[in-house]
Design an enzyme around this catalytic site. Structure first.
Site, PDB file in Angstrom:
ATOM      1  CB  SER A 165      -0.699  -0.731   1.248  1.00 12.54           C
ATOM      2  OG  SER A 165      -1.714   0.928   1.157  1.00 12.54           O
ATOM      3  CE1 TYR A 197      -4.221  -2.651   4.548  1.00 14.13           C
ATOM      4  CE2 TYR A 197      -3.589  -0.576   4.378  1.00 14.13           C
ATOM      5  CZ  TYR A 197      -4.057  -1.951   3.913  1.00 14.13           C
ATOM      6  OH  TYR A 197      -4.075  -1.802   2.086  1.00 14.13           O
TER       7      TYR A 197
END
Length: 320
Positions: A133, A146
């Site tokens: 990401s 995350y």
């Protein structure tokens, strides 16, 4: 492809299918995988194998690799993609929920690497694609579990490349694909301990854009591929002026990642199956216009460049 039942995994299955690939689709829900498999066959996949797999179970992931080899003889490309997310300030986040994000996003990928690497070595070739990401280079508040997992995934990829270099195995490639905000059900399935309704940051990109990047890396591997201009801008800003990014970014994300609606606390899909399935989360409506995005990103990056230049001049003047 792990996490193939929805979002980026779903889009990636169809993109590979259009190339006439043989597919192995993995996720927790076999019934949903069967639907994606049927779509993939119609899109042009030569063969499709469905294997229900919980990536937090190392033995299950090893069985996934074994079934792929039994079916097709080789594994040319392995896409680590299964992921979950959690919103909440660090102190407000239950330990077991935080741990589950790490177990899925990081150890799920580690299990994938352990399962496929012996096969790659025996073949002398293979491409591992980790869907990371942009938050691994431009972090954000409220999603520290995350973000932590994605930073670790990028670090794992870099270590693997170095070990493969020592082993002189140029046929094995390790790639990281780093999407910005993508229109997937991830946000609807997220654990949420903020009491605020979640939405992705604008601008929101199509999962098909990420799928094309993944297939592109399968054909022409690259170390890192950032998907989405906004992600590139944020990464540049964080690299140039990290302290400014932290202050400005925290405020921007605090306003931009939530709706003005109350939301009950929920563990989302951390400990169960997906509530929301499909390729998209229908978040791309009424988002920021491209020309507005370009103006914001231009100002954001230009500010960072300007401050970095002023800082360098100040340091140079001090030294002279």
């Amino acid at each position: 492809i792990t996490g193939a039942s929805s979002g980026i995994g779903h889009a990636t299955a169809l993109e590979f299918a259009r190339k006439g690939s043989r597919l192995v689709l993995a996720a927790r829900r076999k019934d949903v995988l069967k639907d994606v498999a049927e779509e993939s066959r119609k899109a042009g996949a030569r063969e499709v194998l469905v294997v229900a797999t919980d990536v937090t179970d190392e033995h299950a992931v090893k069985k996934l690799a074994d079934k792929a080899v039994d079916a097709y003889g080789t594994i040319d490309v392995w896409v680590n993609n299964a992921a979950v997310t959690l919103f909440g300030r660090f102190e407000d986040t239950p330990t077991e929920a935080y741990r589950q994000v790490i177990e899925t996003n990081l150890f799920g990928y580690i299990h994938g690497v352990r399962a496929v690497m012996p096969q790659f070595r025996s073949q002398g070739s293979g491409t591992l694609i980790n869907v990371s990401s942009v938050v691994a280079s431009a972090p954000q508040p409220y999603t520290s579990a995350y973000v932590t997992s994605k930073y670790a995934i990028n670090g794992l990829a870099e270590c693997l490349r170095m070990e493969l270099s020592l082993d002189k195995t140029p046929g094995i490639q390790i790639c990281s694909v780093m999407p910005a905000s993508i229109d997937t059900p991830l946000y609807k399935n997220a654990a949420n301990y903020t009491n605020r309704s979640i939405k992705p940051l604008n601008p929101v990109y199509s999962p098909k854009k990420v799928a094309r990047a993944i297939v592109g890396n399968a054909m022409y591997p690259r170390r890192k591929t950032v998907v989405g201009a906004a992600g590139k801008g944020m990464s540049i800003q964080h690299s140039l002026t990290p302290s400014l990014y932290e202050r400005f970014g925290a405020s921007f994300i605090d306003r931009g990642h939530f709706k003005r609606e109350f939301a009950e606390k929920t563990p989302g899909n951390l400990f169960g199956s997906l509530d929301y399935i499909g390729m998209t989360g229908n978040f791309r409506k009424n988002q920021i216009k491209p020309y507005q995005l370009n103006a914001v990103l231009g100002a954001f990056v230009a500010t960072g460049v300007g401050l970095a230049w002023l800082l360098s001049r100040k340091i140079h003047h001090h030294r002279t």
